[in-house]
Design an enzyme around this catalytic site. Structure first.
Site, PDB file in Angstrom:
ATOM      1  N   SER A  61       0.790  -1.247   0.002  1.00 49.77           N
ATOM      2  CA  SER A  61      -0.051  -0.023  -0.094  1.00 49.77           C
ATOM      3  C   SER A  61       0.737   1.176   0.140  1.00 49.77           C
ATOM      4  CB  SER A  61      -0.981   0.144   1.149  1.00 49.77           C
ATOM      5  OG  SER A  61      -1.909  -1.079   1.146  1.00 49.77           O
TER       6      SER A  61
HETATM    7  N1  SAH Z   1      -0.905  -4.981   4.081  1.00 49.27           N
HETATM    8  C1  SAH Z   1      -0.296  -5.110   2.670  1.00 49.27           C
HETATM    9  C2  SAH Z   1      -1.115  -4.705   1.615  1.00 49.27           C
HETATM   10  C3  SAH Z   1      -1.131  -5.847   0.623  1.00 49.27           C
HETATM   11  S1  SAH Z   1      -2.273  -5.529  -0.746  1.00 49.27           S
HETATM   12  C4  SAH Z   1       1.199  -4.616   2.879  1.00 49.27           C
HETATM   13  O1  SAH Z   1       1.439  -3.748   3.614  1.00 49.27           O
HETATM   14  O2  SAH Z   1       1.931  -4.843   1.623  1.00 49.27           O
HETATM   15  C5  SAH Z   1      -3.585  -6.504  -0.121  1.00 49.27           C
HETATM   16  C6  SAH Z   1      -3.301  -7.974   0.253  1.00 49.27           C
HETATM   17  O3  SAH Z   1      -4.513  -8.658   0.827  1.00 49.27           O
HETATM   18  C7  SAH Z   1      -2.663  -8.966  -1.031  1.00 49.27           C
HETATM   19  O4  SAH Z   1      -1.534  -9.502  -0.449  1.00 49.27           O
HETATM   20  C8  SAH Z   1      -3.740  -9.803  -1.390  1.00 49.27           C
HETATM   21  O5  SAH Z   1      -3.310 -10.927  -1.568  1.00 49.27           O
HETATM   22  C9  SAH Z   1      -4.639  -9.984   0.264  1.00 49.27           C
HETATM   23  N2  SAH Z   1      -5.809 -10.293   0.009  1.00 49.27           N
HETATM   24  C10 SAH Z   1      -6.928 -10.361  -0.860  1.00 49.27           C
HETATM   25  N3  SAH Z   1      -8.025 -10.823  -0.171  1.00 49.27           N
HETATM   26  C11 SAH Z   1      -7.882 -11.710   0.915  1.00 49.27           C
HETATM   27  C12 SAH Z   1      -8.398 -12.424   1.785  1.00 49.27           C
HETATM   28  N4  SAH Z   1      -9.697 -12.771   1.598  1.00 49.27           N
HETATM   29  N5  SAH Z   1      -7.679 -12.954   2.638  1.00 49.27           N
HETATM   30  C13 SAH Z   1      -6.429 -12.826   3.109  1.00 49.27           C
HETATM   31  N6  SAH Z   1      -5.550 -11.937   2.298  1.00 49.27           N
HETATM   32  C14 SAH Z   1      -6.372 -11.227   1.146  1.00 49.27           C
END
Ligand code: SAH
Length: 215
Positions: free
Chosen positions: A65
């Site tokens: 993010s």
């Molecule tokens: N908090 C992360 C943001 C990553 S983007 C960071 O600091 O890098 C969002 C993430 O949510 C992705 O890795 C995606 O694979 C995950 N995601 C999407 N749907 C999900 C679900 N149902 N359960 C767990 N993770 C999920």
């Protein structure tokens, strides 16, 4: 050895100043962002850009993010030392590291095996004691429930009921809810009576929250 050059430390300071200018006021959040080496959560090809206020690819079609978004979500969580926080969407592990740096006990779930495997190794290597799980975040992590705070870091089509059940009375959930075009950042506070109070905090962009694990 951890790669953290004076140049990167300087860029990090500039990022903190930028976040302050964009309206982040929680000193605890700014301090944590000033400490966590964001470049180490990215491929080294991004070393030069890691402290720009932008999302970047982390593989598997996902992104780390944007720092401003991490700061806003961290601020809305109202973290206090020792609170139990559940994060949905571990991704790169950066948001989890920021919350750990702020003194939270962090539990984080990721649905993509490749990211779960990579981040599960990276976080302890960098000294962040975060419990990571491979699974569908829509279901939360019932074995460690209840949580004082829940943060969703992907755009949710709806507010998952099961997650609200895992929130302690007095607890807060921070969730970007998709309206089809963009995500509206919402906080849901569970009052001691069990009543839910919802507030909106502007629009953001997130990768979509999906159902089920990837395998
Ligand atoms: N908090 C992360 C943001 C990553 S983007 C960071 O600091 O890098 C969002 C993430 O949510 C992705 O890795 C995606 O694979 C995950 N995601 C999407 N749907 C999900 C679900 N149902 N359960 C767990 N993770 C999920």
């Amino acid at each position: 050895m951890v790669r953290d050059s004076p140049k990167q430390q300087g860029n990090r300071k500039k990022l903190v100043a930028h976040l302050r200018e964009k309206g982040i006021v929680d000193e605890q959040v700014l301090k944590a962002i000033g400490k966590v080496p964001r470049h180490l959560f990215l491929n080294s090809a991004f070393d030069k850009y890691a402290y720009e206020d932008r999302p970047f690819s982390i593989g598997a079609g996902q992104t780390i993010s944007q720092p401003h978004t991490v700061a806003v979500q961290s601020e809305l969580l109202q973290i206090k030392r020792g609170l139990k926080v559940l994060e949905i969407g571990t991704g790169s592990g950066y948001q989890a590291a920021v919350l750990h740096e702020m003194g939270a006990k962090v539990f984080s779930v990721e649905r993509i095996k490749e990211l779960y495997d990579r981040t599960g190794k990276l976080l302890p290597k960098l000294g962040y004691n975060v419990k990571t799980f491979y699974g569908d975040g829509n279901l939360g992590v019932p074995v460690w429930a209840p949580y004082d705070r829940i943060i969703i870091t992907a755009g949710a089509p709806i507010i998952p009921e099961g997650l609200l059940d895992q929130l302690n009375p007095g607890g807060v959930m921070v969730i970007p809810v998709s309206n089809g075009d963009e995500e509206i950042m919402k906080t849901i506070t569970k009052m001691e009576s069990g009543e839910l109070v919802m507030k909106e905090h502007g629009s953001f962009r997130f990768v979509p929250m999906l159902e089920d694990k990837d395998q």
